[in-house]
Design an enzyme around this catalytic site. Structure first.
Site, PDB file in Angstrom:
ATOM      1  N   THR A  34       0.829  -1.211   0.000  1.00  0.00           N
ATOM      2  CA  THR A  34       0.000   0.000   0.000  1.00  0.00           C
ATOM      3  C   THR A  34       0.859   1.256   0.000  1.00  0.00           C
ATOM      4  O   THR A  34       1.926   1.278   0.613  1.00  0.00           O
ATOM      5  CB  THR A  34      -0.907   0.004   1.238  1.00  0.00           C
ATOM      6  OG1 THR A  34      -1.703  -1.180   1.221  1.00  0.00           O
ATOM      7  CG2 THR A  34      -1.816   1.223   1.272  1.00  0.00           C
ATOM      8  N   GLY A  73       2.860  -2.846   8.501  1.00  0.00           N
ATOM      9  CA  GLY A  73       3.039  -3.071   9.934  1.00  0.00           C
ATOM     10  C   GLY A  73       4.506  -3.293  10.278  1.00  0.00           C
ATOM     11  O   GLY A  73       5.199  -4.036   9.607  1.00  0.00           O
ATOM     12  N   GLU A 317      -6.130  -5.876   3.989  1.00  0.00           N
ATOM     13  CA  GLU A 317      -6.144  -7.124   3.232  1.00  0.00           C
ATOM     14  C   GLU A 317      -7.300  -7.138   2.251  1.00  0.00           C
ATOM     15  O   GLU A 317      -7.782  -8.182   1.850  1.00  0.00           O
ATOM     16  CB  GLU A 317      -6.203  -8.335   4.154  1.00  0.00           C
ATOM     17  CG  GLU A 317      -5.420  -9.516   3.609  1.00  0.00           C
ATOM     18  CD  GLU A 317      -3.990  -9.137   3.318  1.00  0.00           C
ATOM     19  OE1 GLU A 317      -3.265  -8.820   4.259  1.00  0.00           O
ATOM     20  OE2 GLU A 317      -3.610  -9.111   2.140  1.00  0.00           O
TER      21      GLU A 317
END
Ligand SMILES: CCCCC/C=C\C/C=C\C/C=C\CCC(=O)SCCNC(=O)CCNC(=O)[C@H](O)C(C)(C)COP(=O)(O)OP(=O)(O)OC[C@H]1O[C@@H](n2cnc3c(N)ncnc32)[C@H](O)[C@@H]1OP(=O)(O)O
Ligand SMILES: Cc1cc2nc3c(=O)[nH]c(=O)nc-3n(C[C@H](O)[C@H](O)[C@H](O)COP(=O)(O)OP(=O)(O)OC[C@H]3O[C@@H](n4cnc5c(N)ncnc54)[C@H](O)[C@@H]3O)c2cc1C
Length: 551
Positions: A34, A73, A317
């Site tokens: 992303t 993350g 996701e």
């Protein structure tokens, strides 16, 4: 996501080098796909990886602010490696997005490498134990071998070679994580309803008559309506998750044999099941909070954390809407296969008998309700295809007609998914309880009936459209549903205890096994820093001057 992608997108030689280091924690990685400007539209990602045959390296670059990787993350301060998804350029040609292994920090000093800009994206609604970060490249070079070359390769001279048999093989990790997320949704919803049901058995509030003692709030029908669907759904998601995992494993095994035929159905299933399970779990966890009154709003209840943690799964996701549209793509193709008299894949086989042009006779048995859900899904799909074709006949392009029909497409995909989930729920319970005691069978059947009655009552409008259900049938079903809640009530605490979730896992003053709710709430309150001294210094610096008109 780092390790599954290494396993799914690397050649055996690359795995032999990277996997042991990753599993040994010599390197810590994340999955950076992303960007600030793009999350859903992968083909629109802007980060570039340009091959230089002179040095046999890829030059990683972030050409714009919106091309900065955003969200991954652990990216901000934890990881020293990343899987970066970038547009691959070689010999002046763009070959679309491909994954690359990129070292972003020094393995000894942990300092960002020259040409790498990395940082934290700031506080979030939840997930604040994860340092989601941003990442930008300034013509940063990586070795050619760091391109993950299982599905495509760039040779030393810059020649691009496609290896994968399926155009979307590089999207494999996302399918894998979507399958995992259905299980995660079940697990976190089980935690929330354990907390809320146990607390509702402790909490007494209001006495129907002046002399009597106050009732356990779990005795109220409205409280049972809020909570028993949560228990039923936690089981439904768990059983669908196990079923989906097997479907995923079977598809993976077939792909290893070179057969990609079942991948489209797996993509459609993992998309809608991930979308519905995470959305249902998030909204039902919020419903569990509502059911606990003010104490449900306390962080010490554990419910706000669960909600903040799970509601993110509706987005990451693959956003809810986007994934349902992926399933809708598959359903429209299935509709065309029915028209052409072609065979259908298992989860859409109900469509082959569905387009009769007649309303399905209403049958309030569990199997009858599942058939009604299938008729509802088929009816919505048929109506959607009709809208699509009407728009095409008006001269619109397929893309324009599709876009204008996406609200209906999403509705058809959601209905299909509900039918699949309901069918799986009932058949898995029957399969798993063949040798169970009559009591266990009874309780689990009661729970799947709660699920079926609840959703039938939620969809009465559609059922009136696509089945022969009458007003009196709906009246009877409502009474039957309310009676079923009363039958479940005596076992409710035992049923959530059966999730077998330890206090340390629940982290909840309301849901602890011993039921000492008020003592735990008070104990948690004492931990507030505001209780460190009787008068906080802000009295002297702000309140007192204000009270004396001196501010
Ligand atoms: C509940 C608590 C949980 C706690 C768990 C804890 C941790 C969880 C662990 C990890 C999660 C943490 C962080 C999340 C990480 C991320 O978010 S990673 C980034 C995720 N991003 C996305 O999911 C992006 C979503 N977008 C897409 O997938 C694609 O852009 C798209 C929407 C599918 C469109 O793709 P596009 O290339 O444009 O394809 P198109 O729509 O044109 O379709 C082309 C054909 O390809 C088929 N297809 C598409 N995707 C797949 C796939 N994944 N697999 C197989 N096939 C696919 C599609 O069906 C089309 O086929 P046709 O035959 O042409 O119809
Ligand atoms: C907690 C968390 C952790 C994350 N971790 C990671 C990670 O580790 N790695 C990573 O790569 N990413 C990660 N992400 C990013 C995540 O994958 C994206 O946020 C997600 O894919 C959605 O993309 P987006 O944010 O660009 O939203 P957008 O796609 O911009 O969506 C915004 C709105 O537009 C709508 N929309 C978009 N496209 C269409 C369309 N074609 N038709 C109709 N409506 C449309 C969406 O439905 C939504 O309502 C994480 C996100 C979160 C919240």
């Amino acid at each position: 996501m780092f390790v599954p992608t290494l396993m799914g997108q690397c050649t055996p030689e690359q795995q032999a080098y990277w996997l042991p280091r990753a599993l040994d924690m010599q390197i810590i990685g994340t999955y950076a796909q992303t960007e600030l400007g793009h999350g859903t539209f992968i083909r629109g990602l802007e980060t570039t990886a340009t091959y230089d045959p002179e040095t046999e390296t890829f030059v990683m670059n972030s050409p714009t602010l919106t091309s900065y990787k955003w969200w991954a993350g652990g990216l901000a301060k934890t990881v020293n490696y990343c899987i970066v998804v970038a547009q691959l350029y070689t010999k002046g040609v763009c070959h679309g997005t491909h994954p690359f292994i990129v070292q972003i920090r020094d393995e000894e000093t942990h300092m960002p490498r020259p040409g790498v800009k990395v940082g934290d994206i700031g506080p979030k609604l939840g997930f604040n134990t994860a340092d989601n970060g941003y990442l930008g490249f300034d013509n940063y070079r990586i070795p050619r071998d760091n391109m993950m070359m299982k599905n495509a390769q760039v040779l030393k001279d810059g020649t691009y070679v496609k290896v994968a048999r399926h155009g979307k093989a590089t999207y494999g990790t996302m399918v894998f994580v979507r399958v995992l997320l259905v299980n995660e949704a079940a697990f976190n919803l089980a935690k929330a309803c354990t907390i809320a049901v146990r607390y509702s058995a402790i909490r007494r509030q209001c006495s129907p008559d002046s002399e009597g003692s106050e009732l356990q709030v779990l005795d109220y029908s409205t409280q049972q309506h809020k909570l028993f669907i949560c228990i039923a759904t936690a089981h439904a998601l768990q059983l669908n998750s196990t079923w989906l995992w097997k479907t995923f494993s079977d598809t993976l095994a077939a792909i290893k044999q070179g057969n990609v035929d079942t991948l489209p159905e797996l993509h459609a299933l993992s998309s809608c099941l991930k979308a519905l399970s995470t959305a249902d779990a998030a909204s039902l966890i919020e419903q569990c909070r509502h059911a606990c009154g003010g104490h449900g709003y306390m962080m010490s209840s554990g419910l706000p954390y669960l909600y903040a943690f799970v509601t993110a799964t509706r987005t990451y996701e693959g956003d809810y809407t986007i994934l349902l549209l992926q399933t809708a793509r598959f359903l429209v193709k299935a509709y065309e296969q029915v028209e052409a008299g072609k065979p259908l894949t298992p989860t859409v086989s109900y469509l082959s008998q569905a387009f009769t042009g007649k309303k399905l006779p209403w049958d309030s048995s569990p199997d009858g309700i599942i058939r009604a859900f299938q008729a509802l899904a088929a009816g919505k799909l048929s109506s959607t295809v009709k809208s699509l074709r009407k728009r095409l006949e008006s001269g619109l392009s397929y893309e324009q007609a599709w876009e204008l029909s996406t609200i209906q497409l999403n509705g058809a995909a959601e209905a299909h998914c509900r039918a699949v989930m309901s069918q799986n729920y009932k058949s898995e319970i029957e399969r798993l309880t063949v040798n169970s005691s009559p009591n266990v069978k009874l309780v689990l059947q009661q729970l799947y009936k709660v699920y079926l009655y609840y959703w039938a009552l939620e969809r009465t409008g559609d059922l009136l459209l696509y089945t022969s259900i009458s007003e009196s049938d709906i009246f009877e079903l409502q009474l039957r549903y309310e009676g079923l809640l009363k039958e479940i009530r005596p076992n409710a605490v035992g049923i959530v205890d059966a999730f077998d979730l330890r206090d340390e896992v629940l982290h909840s003053a309301l849901g602890s096994y011993d039921g000492n709710v008020y003592e735990r709430l008070m104990a948690e309150a004492q931990k507030s820093p505001l209780n460190a001294e009787p008068v906080n210094q802000t009295f002297h610096t702000y309140l007192k001057p204000m009270m004396k008109g001196k501010l």
